[in-house]
Write an enzyme that holds these catalytic residues in place. Structure first.
Site, PDB file in Angstrom:
ATOM      1  N   VAL A  59       0.760  -1.051   0.067  1.00  0.00           N
ATOM      2  CA  VAL A  59      -0.014   0.011   0.091  1.00  0.00           C
ATOM      3  C   VAL A  59       1.012   1.021  -0.119  1.00  0.00           C
ATOM      4  O   VAL A  59       1.515   1.603   1.005  1.00  0.00           O
ATOM      5  CB  VAL A  59      -0.899  -0.049   1.075  1.00  0.00           C
ATOM      6  CG1 VAL A  59      -1.677   1.168   1.314  1.00  0.00           C
ATOM      7  CG2 VAL A  59      -1.566  -1.195   1.059  1.00  0.00           C
ATOM      8  N   PRO A  60       1.138   1.731  -1.159  1.00  0.00           N
ATOM      9  CA  PRO A  60       2.405   2.556  -1.381  1.00  0.00           C
ATOM     10  C   PRO A  60       2.204   4.224  -0.656  1.00  0.00           C
ATOM     11  O   PRO A  60       2.120   5.091  -1.469  1.00  0.00           O
ATOM     12  CB  PRO A  60       2.350   2.765  -3.015  1.00  0.00           C
ATOM     13  CG  PRO A  60       1.004   2.494  -3.485  1.00  0.00           C
ATOM     14  CD  PRO A  60       0.370   1.642  -2.441  1.00  0.00           C
ATOM     15  N   CYS A  61       2.285   4.065   0.591  1.00  0.00           N
ATOM     16  CA  CYS A  61       2.267   5.453   1.160  1.00  0.00           C
ATOM     17  C   CYS A  61       3.580   6.387   0.852  1.00  0.00           C
ATOM     18  O   CYS A  61       3.202   7.653   1.009  1.00  0.00           O
ATOM     19  CB  CYS A  61       2.005   5.123   2.873  1.00  0.00           C
ATOM     20  SG  CYS A  61       3.440   4.189   3.359  1.00  0.00           S
ATOM     21  N   HIS A  62       4.679   5.834   0.397  1.00  0.00           N
ATOM     22  CA  HIS A  62       5.461   6.629  -0.179  1.00  0.00           C
ATOM     23  C   HIS A  62       5.323   7.442  -1.359  1.00  0.00           C
ATOM     24  O   HIS A  62       5.748   8.420  -1.493  1.00  0.00           O
ATOM     25  CB  HIS A  62       6.481   5.615  -0.442  1.00  0.00           C
ATOM     26  CG  HIS A  62       6.625   4.785  -1.796  1.00  0.00           C
ATOM     27  ND1 HIS A  62       5.876   3.509  -1.579  1.00  0.00           N
ATOM     28  CD2 HIS A  62       6.717   5.015  -3.075  1.00  0.00           C
ATOM     29  CE1 HIS A  62       5.698   2.863  -2.663  1.00  0.00           C
ATOM     30  NE2 HIS A  62       6.257   3.670  -3.705  1.00  0.00           N
TER      31      HIS A  62
END
Length: 162
Positions: A124-127
């Site tokens: 889950v690409p919070c970056h």
């Protein structure tokens, strides 16, 4: 159900994966997690997740195809994580834009807090979540790790990653 864990080496350092025999529940930078009792060190149940992460870091994979079962999160946090999961590879979105997409334009800070509690880093690409001015802000793994992930996705990754 048993919780399994395994560790993989990545350009960010070691990642620890957690899950049961059916789903991935957490991905954490090894330096950030606390050891818990009851985990079974066994990579077999997490082999698909480990393989997909390795493909991602080698530039062979842009999207993950994994069953996810985070064990934490309020309804609002899960809604934020759903918005984050929809951000395409190589793109970014601001905390404010996510808040507006949720119909809560006044909750950008709460979106930031929920982003910081994302248990499935990279998957889950919070970056991919950035400040409204385009700046890199907040990342549990540190801003150098966030920059590295965004560079990987934009194709501008440097050989010396951190």
């Amino acid at each position: 159900m048993s919780t399994y864990t395994t560790t993989i080496d990545t350009p960010l350092g070691e990642l620890r994966l957690f899950g049961d025999a059916e789903a991935l529940s957490s991905v954490q930078l090894l330096s950030l997690h606390a050891q818990r009792r009851g985990w079974i060190e066994d990579g077999a149940p997490l082999a698909e997740a480990a393989g997909q992460l390795e493909q991602y870091f080698s530039g062979e994979r842009r999207d993950f195809d994994l069953r996810l079962a985070p064990t934490a999160g309020t309804g609002f946090e899960r809604a934020v994580w759903g918005q984050i999961a929809a951000i395409p590879y190589g793109e970014t979105k601001s905390y404010g834009a996510i808040a507006r997409a949720l119909g809560r334009p006044d909750r950008a800070r709460a979106v930031g807090a929920a982003t910081g509690r994302n248990p499935l880093a990279i998957i889950v690409p919070c970056h991919r979540v950035i400040g409204s001015d385009g700046s890199l802000t907040g990342y549990a793994g540190g801003l150098p790790a966030k920059r590295t992930l965004l560079e990987l996705e934009s194709g501008t990754r440097q050989e010396s990653l951190l």
